[in-house]
Enzyme design. Structure first.
Site, PDB file in Angstrom:
ATOM      1  N   SER A   1      -3.006  -7.993   3.107  1.00 49.83           N
ATOM      2  CA  SER A   1      -3.164  -7.879   4.561  1.00 49.83           C
ATOM      3  C   SER A   1      -3.396  -9.255   5.180  1.00 49.83           C
ATOM      4  O   SER A   1      -2.854  -9.564   6.247  1.00 49.83           O
ATOM      5  CB  SER A   1      -4.331  -6.940   4.870  1.00 49.83           C
ATOM      6  OG  SER A   1      -4.093  -5.670   4.295  1.00 49.83           O
TER       7      SER A   1
ATOM      8  N   LYS B   1     -15.618  -8.273   4.752  1.00 50.88           N
ATOM      9  CA  LYS B   1     -14.500  -8.680   5.626  1.00 50.88           C
ATOM     10  C   LYS B   1     -14.749  -8.459   7.108  1.00 50.88           C
ATOM     11  O   LYS B   1     -15.335  -7.467   7.503  1.00 50.88           O
ATOM     12  CB  LYS B   1     -13.233  -7.913   5.231  1.00 50.88           C
ATOM     13  CG  LYS B   1     -12.709  -8.306   3.871  1.00 50.88           C
ATOM     14  CD  LYS B   1     -11.489  -7.521   3.529  1.00 50.88           C
ATOM     15  CE  LYS B   1     -11.008  -7.898   2.153  1.00 50.88           C
ATOM     16  NZ  LYS B   1      -9.896  -7.044   1.750  1.00 50.88           N
TER      17      LYS B   1
ATOM     18  N   HIS C   1       0.840  -1.210   0.000  1.00 49.85           N
ATOM     19  CA  HIS C   1       0.000   0.000   0.000  1.00 49.85           C
ATOM     20  C   HIS C   1       0.876   1.263   0.000  1.00 49.85           C
ATOM     21  O   HIS C   1       0.590   2.239  -0.701  1.00 49.85           O
ATOM     22  CB  HIS C   1      -0.876   0.039   1.247  1.00 49.85           C
ATOM     23  CG  HIS C   1      -1.935  -1.007   1.298  1.00 49.85           C
ATOM     24  ND1 HIS C   1      -2.015  -1.939   2.318  1.00 49.85           N
ATOM     25  CD2 HIS C   1      -2.975  -1.286   0.465  1.00 49.85           C
ATOM     26  CE1 HIS C   1      -3.066  -2.713   2.110  1.00 49.85           C
ATOM     27  NE2 HIS C   1      -3.656  -2.350   1.010  1.00 49.85           N
TER      28      HIS C   1
ATOM     29  N   ARG D   1      -2.462  -5.777  -8.229  1.00 55.20           N
ATOM     30  CA  ARG D   1      -1.307  -6.675  -8.064  1.00 55.20           C
ATOM     31  C   ARG D   1      -1.209  -7.684  -9.204  1.00 55.20           C
ATOM     32  O   ARG D   1      -0.158  -8.016  -9.656  1.00 55.20           O
ATOM     33  CB  ARG D   1      -1.425  -7.431  -6.729  1.00 55.20           C
ATOM     34  CG  ARG D   1      -1.255  -6.541  -5.515  1.00 55.20           C
ATOM     35  CD  ARG D   1      -1.782  -7.245  -4.312  1.00 55.20           C
ATOM     36  NE  ARG D   1      -3.217  -7.468  -4.472  1.00 55.20           N
ATOM     37  CZ  ARG D   1      -3.924  -8.212  -3.620  1.00 55.20           C
ATOM     38  NH1 ARG D   1      -3.341  -8.790  -2.594  1.00 55.20           N
ATOM     39  NH2 ARG D   1      -5.217  -8.347  -3.796  1.00 55.20           N
TER      40      ARG D   1
HETATM   41  N1  COA Z   1      -0.065  -4.238  -2.238  1.00 58.19           N
HETATM   42  C1  COA Z   1      -0.368  -5.222  -1.376  1.00 58.19           C
HETATM   43  N2  COA Z   1      -1.616  -5.594  -1.058  1.00 58.19           N
HETATM   44  C2  COA Z   1      -2.608  -4.926  -1.655  1.00 58.19           C
HETATM   45  C3  COA Z   1      -2.389  -3.875  -2.561  1.00 58.19           C
HETATM   46  C4  COA Z   1      -1.034  -3.548  -2.839  1.00 58.19           C
HETATM   47  N3  COA Z   1      -0.718  -2.593  -3.690  1.00 58.19           N
HETATM   48  N4  COA Z   1      -3.579  -3.404  -2.978  1.00 58.19           N
HETATM   49  C5  COA Z   1      -4.508  -4.142  -2.354  1.00 58.19           C
HETATM   50  N5  COA Z   1      -3.922  -5.060  -1.582  1.00 58.19           N
HETATM   51  C6  COA Z   1      -4.584  -6.081  -0.796  1.00 58.19           C
HETATM   52  C7  COA Z   1      -5.050  -5.558   0.536  1.00 58.19           C
HETATM   53  O1  COA Z   1      -4.080  -5.768   1.529  1.00 58.19           O
HETATM   54  C8  COA Z   1      -6.274  -6.396   0.772  1.00 58.19           C
HETATM   55  O2  COA Z   1      -5.845  -7.610   1.290  1.00 58.19           O
HETATM   56  P1  COA Z   1      -6.892  -8.494   2.121  1.00 58.19           P
HETATM   57  O3  COA Z   1      -7.992  -8.848   1.152  1.00 58.19           O
HETATM   58  O4  COA Z   1      -6.066  -9.674   2.532  1.00 58.19           O
HETATM   59  O5  COA Z   1      -7.369  -7.643   3.260  1.00 58.19           O
HETATM   60  C9  COA Z   1      -6.812  -6.671  -0.613  1.00 58.19           C
HETATM   61  O6  COA Z   1      -5.748  -6.471  -1.512  1.00 58.19           O
HETATM   62  C10 COA Z   1      -7.941  -5.775  -0.947  1.00 58.19           C
HETATM   63  O7  COA Z   1      -7.422  -4.487  -0.956  1.00 58.19           O
HETATM   64  P2  COA Z   1      -8.036  -3.262  -0.133  1.00 58.19           P
HETATM   65  O8  COA Z   1      -7.436  -2.061  -0.705  1.00 58.19           O
HETATM   66  O9  COA Z   1      -7.899  -3.405   1.321  1.00 58.19           O
HETATM   67  O10 COA Z   1      -9.508  -3.295  -0.586  1.00 58.19           O
HETATM   68  P3  COA Z   1     -10.704  -3.953   0.102  1.00 58.19           P
HETATM   69  O11 COA Z   1     -11.302  -4.771  -0.966  1.00 58.19           O
HETATM   70  O12 COA Z   1     -10.367  -4.612   1.360  1.00 58.19           O
HETATM   71  O13 COA Z   1     -11.573  -2.683   0.443  1.00 58.19           O
HETATM   72  C11 COA Z   1     -12.941  -0.856  -0.132  1.00 58.19           C
HETATM   73  C12 COA Z   1     -12.342  -2.150  -0.588  1.00 58.19           C
HETATM   74  C13 COA Z   1     -12.948  -0.679   1.380  1.00 58.19           C
HETATM   75  C14 COA Z   1     -12.138   0.269  -0.766  1.00 58.19           C
HETATM   76  C15 COA Z   1     -14.365  -0.893  -0.676  1.00 58.19           C
HETATM   77  O14 COA Z   1     -15.034  -1.986  -0.051  1.00 58.19           O
HETATM   78  C16 COA Z   1     -15.052   0.385  -0.338  1.00 58.19           C
HETATM   79  O15 COA Z   1     -14.836   1.397  -0.999  1.00 58.19           O
HETATM   80  N6  COA Z   1     -15.889   0.311   0.711  1.00 58.19           N
HETATM   81  C17 COA Z   1     -16.624   1.461   1.153  1.00 58.19           C
HETATM   82  C18 COA Z   1     -18.074   1.265   0.744  1.00 58.19           C
HETATM   83  C19 COA Z   1     -18.183   1.451  -0.738  1.00 58.19           C
HETATM   84  O16 COA Z   1     -17.798   2.466  -1.305  1.00 58.19           O
HETATM   85  N7  COA Z   1     -18.688   0.389  -1.386  1.00 58.19           N
HETATM   86  C20 COA Z   1     -19.055   0.445  -2.799  1.00 58.19           C
HETATM   87  C21 COA Z   1     -17.952   0.000  -3.665  1.00 58.19           C
HETATM   88  S1  COA Z   1     -18.592  -0.021  -5.335  1.00 58.19           S
END
Ligand code: COA
Length: 163
Positions: free
Chosen positions: A129, A42, A18, A91
């Site tokens: 993560s 999650k 990140h 990724r």
């Molecule tokens: N390097 C390493 N890991 C990375 C990465 C990078 N460059 N980019 C993403 N990841 C990993 C994260 O660690 C995470 O790992 P995990 O699944 O083991 O926790 C995974 O990829 C997902 O990435 P993350 O950025 O944490 O996204 P998320 O899918 O967990 O969260 C939100 C997505 C929170 C941004 C999305 O749900 C959101 O915007 N929620 C708010 C409500 C909303 O707007 N919803 C409508 C969406 S249309």
């Protein structure tokens, strides 16, 4: 007019992957707001507040970075805070389908805010993560893979779990 982007994620916890995306986003945007958001699919190890505090500490030396949290939609937060884009890291091809769907949802809500994707550096494509948490809980030294503040928070959380 400052070009502001929002970098949303669950960041549970933030990894050096990140951080790498953040540094590259800062080379394109004047300001990046890291948004700790709720991922509907999650169950988090760290609370929103704990994640917020870790990221604040990890990014305190980076000019142009602010940190916030929301329980609402990332796209609405972006519009309310004058951002022109949402930043996400990619990724591997597997990320694309998930991000494509999320981008379509965001565009439906507000087509004026673009999604900007940065490809992860090869060294971080295995990182997530969940991987960090699993390696750490099984005794692996993950300090090269996460900011110091996250390594310290993981140790503290493990001690809490062991009590
Ligand atoms: N390097 C390493 N890991 C990375 C990465 C990078 N460059 N980019 C993403 N990841 C990993 C994260 O660690 C995470 O790992 P995990 O699944 O083991 O926790 C995974 O990829 C997902 O990435 P993350 O950025 O944490 O996204 P998320 O899918 O967990 O969260 C939100 C997505 C929170 C941004 C999305 O749900 C959101 O915007 N929620 C708010 C409500 C909303 O707007 N919803 C409508 C969406 S249309």
């Amino acid at each position: 007019m400052k070009r502001v982007a929002v970098y949303p994620g669950s960041f549970d916890p933030m990894t050096n992957g990140h951080m790498e995306i953040l540094r590259r986003a800062l080379s394109v945007f004047d300001e990046v707001i890291i948004l700790v958001a709720v991922s509907p699919t999650k169950k988090s190890l760290f609370s929103l507040g704990e994640r917020f505090a870790m990221i604040k500490e990890a990014t305190k030396e980076l000019p142009g970075v602010s940190v916030d949290m929301t329980e609402g939609l990332s796209i609405n937060y972006a519009r309310e805070h004058g951002a022109i884009a949402l930043v996400r890291g990619l990724r591997a091809a597997t990320d694309f389908e998930y991000e494509f769907k999320m981008a379509a949802g965001n565009r439906f809500v507000d087509p004026k805010i673009d999604m900007v994707f940065f490809m992860s550096a090869p060294a971080f494509t295995f990182l997530s993560s969940s991987t960090i948490k699993e390696l750490f809980m099984h005794g692996t030294d993950i300090s090269p893979l996460v900011p110091l503040a996250v390594a310290e928070a993981l140790k503290k959380k493990l001690n809490e779990i062991k009590k």
